[in-house]
Motif scaffolding. Structure first.
Motif, short mmCIF file in Angstrom:
data_model
loop_
_atom_site.label_atom_id
_atom_site.label_comp_id
_atom_site.label_asym_id
_atom_site.label_seq_id
_atom_site.Cartn_x
_atom_site.Cartn_y
_atom_site.Cartn_z
N ARG A 179 0.83 -1.20 0.00
CA ARG A 179 0.00 0.00 0.00
C ARG A 179 0.86 1.25 0.00
O ARG A 179 0.53 2.24 -0.64
N GLY A 180 1.97 1.23 0.70
CA GLY A 180 2.88 2.37 0.71
C GLY A 180 3.97 2.25 -0.32
O GLY A 180 4.76 3.17 -0.52
N SER A 181 4.04 1.09 -1.00
CA SER A 181 5.10 0.83 -1.96
C SER A 181 4.64 -0.32 -2.85
O SER A 181 3.47 -0.66 -2.90
N ASN A 182 5.60 -0.91 -3.56
CA ASN A 182 5.39 -2.15 -4.30
C ASN A 182 6.77 -2.73 -4.58
O ASN A 182 7.69 -1.99 -4.98
N PRO A 183 6.95 -4.04 -4.39
CA PRO A 183 8.28 -4.63 -4.57
C PRO A 183 8.87 -4.41 -5.96
O PRO A 183 10.09 -4.40 -6.12
N ASN A 184 8.02 -4.21 -6.97
CA ASN A 184 8.52 -4.06 -8.34
C ASN A 184 8.90 -2.64 -8.71
O ASN A 184 9.43 -2.40 -9.80
N LEU A 185 8.61 -1.68 -7.83
CA LEU A 185 8.99 -0.30 -8.11
C LEU A 185 10.49 -0.11 -7.92
O LEU A 185 11.11 -0.76 -7.08
N THR A 186 11.07 0.78 -8.70
CA THR A 186 12.45 1.20 -8.42
C THR A 186 12.42 2.15 -7.23
O THR A 186 11.36 2.70 -6.88
N ILE A 187 13.56 2.37 -6.63
CA ILE A 187 13.63 3.30 -5.50
C ILE A 187 13.24 4.71 -5.95
O ILE A 187 12.56 5.44 -5.23
N PHE A 188 13.62 5.08 -7.16
CA PHE A 188 13.23 6.40 -7.69
C PHE A 188 11.72 6.51 -7.79
O PHE A 188 11.12 7.50 -7.39
N GLN A 189 11.07 5.46 -8.32
CA GLN A 189 9.62 5.47 -8.43
C GLN A 189 8.96 5.50 -7.05
O GLN A 189 7.99 6.23 -6.83
N ASP A 202 17.67 0.53 -8.13
CA ASP A 202 17.41 -0.74 -7.46
C ASP A 202 15.92 -0.90 -7.22
O ASP A 202 15.17 0.08 -7.10
N LYS A 203 15.48 -2.15 -7.10
CA LYS A 203 14.08 -2.44 -6.85
C LYS A 203 13.78 -2.35 -5.34
O LYS A 203 14.63 -2.64 -4.51
N ALA A 204 12.55 -2.01 -5.04
CA ALA A 204 12.13 -1.93 -3.63
C ALA A 204 12.22 -3.28 -2.95
O ALA A 204 12.38 -3.35 -1.73
N GLU A 205 12.14 -4.36 -3.72
CA GLU A 205 12.21 -5.70 -3.12
C GLU A 205 13.57 -5.97 -2.48
O GLU A 205 13.71 -6.90 -1.68
N TYR A 206 14.59 -5.19 -2.84
CA TYR A 206 15.91 -5.37 -2.25
C TYR A 206 15.99 -4.82 -0.82
O TYR A 206 16.96 -5.07 -0.11
#
Length: 469
Positions: free
Chosen positions: A337-347, A383-387
């Protein structure tokens, strides 16, 4: 009985090294505590052992024999089972149906026996979407035990349990270890590691290390640092109030006729469990419910005021954005809800602004890099948020929301997944924001430090009442 060894484990992502040659032995018949601050590499090491990700270098040995673990299925075949920090359960089906998922053979009698042991009084027909965080954890743990693990891994169990539940859990784990099981527990807290662990392994910056002397001092001092609660009264000329708020979702506990007020200059805490309606309340006040609702929202300031009559489906985040006040909102569901694992850190840092942002890409990148620096997170924009570890994601989202310079900051489960040092830093930031004359409203189950709060409401048995702070 299985002994587990990891040798020279390295994990690298583009422009980022997470593990830098980790070697550890985990012997059977013991509880092993794996400790370190947020971002130290604990969860990444566990994901490698469980086959969720592959290491860049290194190997895993089971009883001194190379083990090919390239997937979670491989790990389970070797007797390795993990209960993740965010339990992997399907919300739309029952507890029992979750336990049956993927099982070639299913022992329903054993499942019911384990549920009675770990979740006494809870029906196996309960939908998981109606379960609190602790219920989800114990459901996931029962699912793990049904696989008859020889190596059981628990990733941050303390994040979802209260003190009595932790003692209950670790007493059971001691019995499992006495029977030959190999148990690995990830924790942030050295006192917990020493209390329950037969061995303690400390990770720092992706390496096995000896804790620095100030690690113990900071862990011990962090709670004491929170006791400097300002005694100044809240400002009656800037307030956020909900009057007679009712929300009747079909998939969560209902709340009825809730009224509360948060004042600027104070930290207001609403304390309660999911089963008493905390998540329903979060959805309702953040404009993310869509359920049958009623009530009144009133925000009063010296030169402006916002009043809104809440009816089914009409109160959304967009309505909050239309108000003359700027909101910062941190959801309890940071991952989706506050993010998504597939987003980049910039996104992640540039696309969640609730107001129109006309800055060019270069300016947005500069702002995003500034937020990364403030959050003290070692990550690149691509980098991806999943990291991110749970604590790193938490800190980035906090900086993003604070970066909006909100008049009103709503934080839902803000310290979940944070170590004591990060919690102390977070609370100091929140105190500073309140001191600047902002409204700070916190919704939490149990972990948020009550000693810094000026007003506390307790949500219990689906009733909301103010208690002495």
């Amino acid at each position: 009985m299985l002994n587990l060894s990891v040798q020279n484990i390295v994990l690298k992502y583009p422009k980022k090294s997470v593990l830098n040659g980790v070697s550890v032995d985990f012997d059977h018949s013991q509880i092993h505590a794996l400790i370190g601050e947020n971002g130290a590499g604990k969860s990444s090491l566990i994901k490698i052992i469980c086959g969720d990700i592959l290491p860049t270098e290194g190997k895993i040995l089971l009883n001194n024999v190379d083990a090919e673990i390239k997937s979670p299925a491989d790990a389970i075949k070797h007797g390795i089972v993990c209960v993740h920090q965010r339990p992997l359960l399907a919300d739309g089906i029952t507890i029992m149906e979750n336990l049956m998922l993927g099982a070639a053979k299913f022992d329903k009698k054993k499942a019911l026996s384990l549920l009675e042991e770990w979740l006494p009084g809870v029906s196996a027909r309960t939908l998981v979407k109606n379960c609190s965080g602790d219920m989800r954890f114990f459901t996931s743990l029962v699912g793990a035990l049904l696989k008859k693990p020889e190596i059981l891994i628990l990733d941050e169990p303390s994040a979802l349990l209260d003190g009595a539940q932790r003692d209950f859990l670790f007493e059971k784990l001691k019995a499992f270890a006495a029977g030959g099981m190999n148990i690995i527990v990830i924790t942030h807290f050295m006192d917990e590691a020493k209390k329950y662990g037969d061995t303690v392994t400390y990770l720092e910056e992706g390496l096995v290390s000896e804790p620095k002397a100030d690690f113990f001092m900071r862990q011990g001092a962090s709670r004491a640092d929170l006791r400097d609660k300002s005694e100044k009264p809240g400002q009656d000329d800037f307030t956020l109030s909900f009057h007679h708020l009712t929300s009747l979702p079909f998939d969560k506990p209902a709340i009825r006729d809730f009224s509360f007020t948060a004042k600027s200059g104070q930290i207001t805490l609403i304390l309660g469990q999911a089963e008493d309606g905390r998540e329903t309340l979060e959805d309702a006040i953040c404009g993310m419910s869509g359920a049958k609702e009623s009530g009144q929202l009133q925000i009063k300031a010296p030169e402006k005021e916002f009043n809104f009559t809440i009816k089914k489906g009409n109160f959304t985040r967009r309505q909050l954005e239309k108000s003359p006040f700027r909101f910062g909102i941190i959801s309890s569901n940071k991952t989706f809800r506050g993010s998504n694992p597939n987003l980049t850190i910039f996104q992640l840092l540039s696309t969640f602004d609730s107001r129109k942002n006309k800055s060019d890409t270069a300016s947005k990148k500069e702002q995003a890099l500034s937020l990364i620096k403030k959050a003290d997170v070692n990550i690149s924009l691509n980098d991806k948020a999943e990291y991110l570890s749970g604590g790193m994601l938490q800190r980035l989202i906090l900086e993003r929301e604070i970066g909006k310079n909100p008049d009103i900051l709503i934080l839902c489960e803000p310290v979940q997944g944070l170590d004591s040092i990060s919690t102390a830093k977070l609370c100091q930031r929140i105190q500073k924001i309140a001191d600047e004359g902002k409204i700070v409203l916190v919704l939490s189950s149990s972990e948020f430090p009550q000693e810094i709060c000026h007003k506390i409401y307790k949500l219990e048995k689906r009733d909301l009442r103010e208690v002495k702070a």
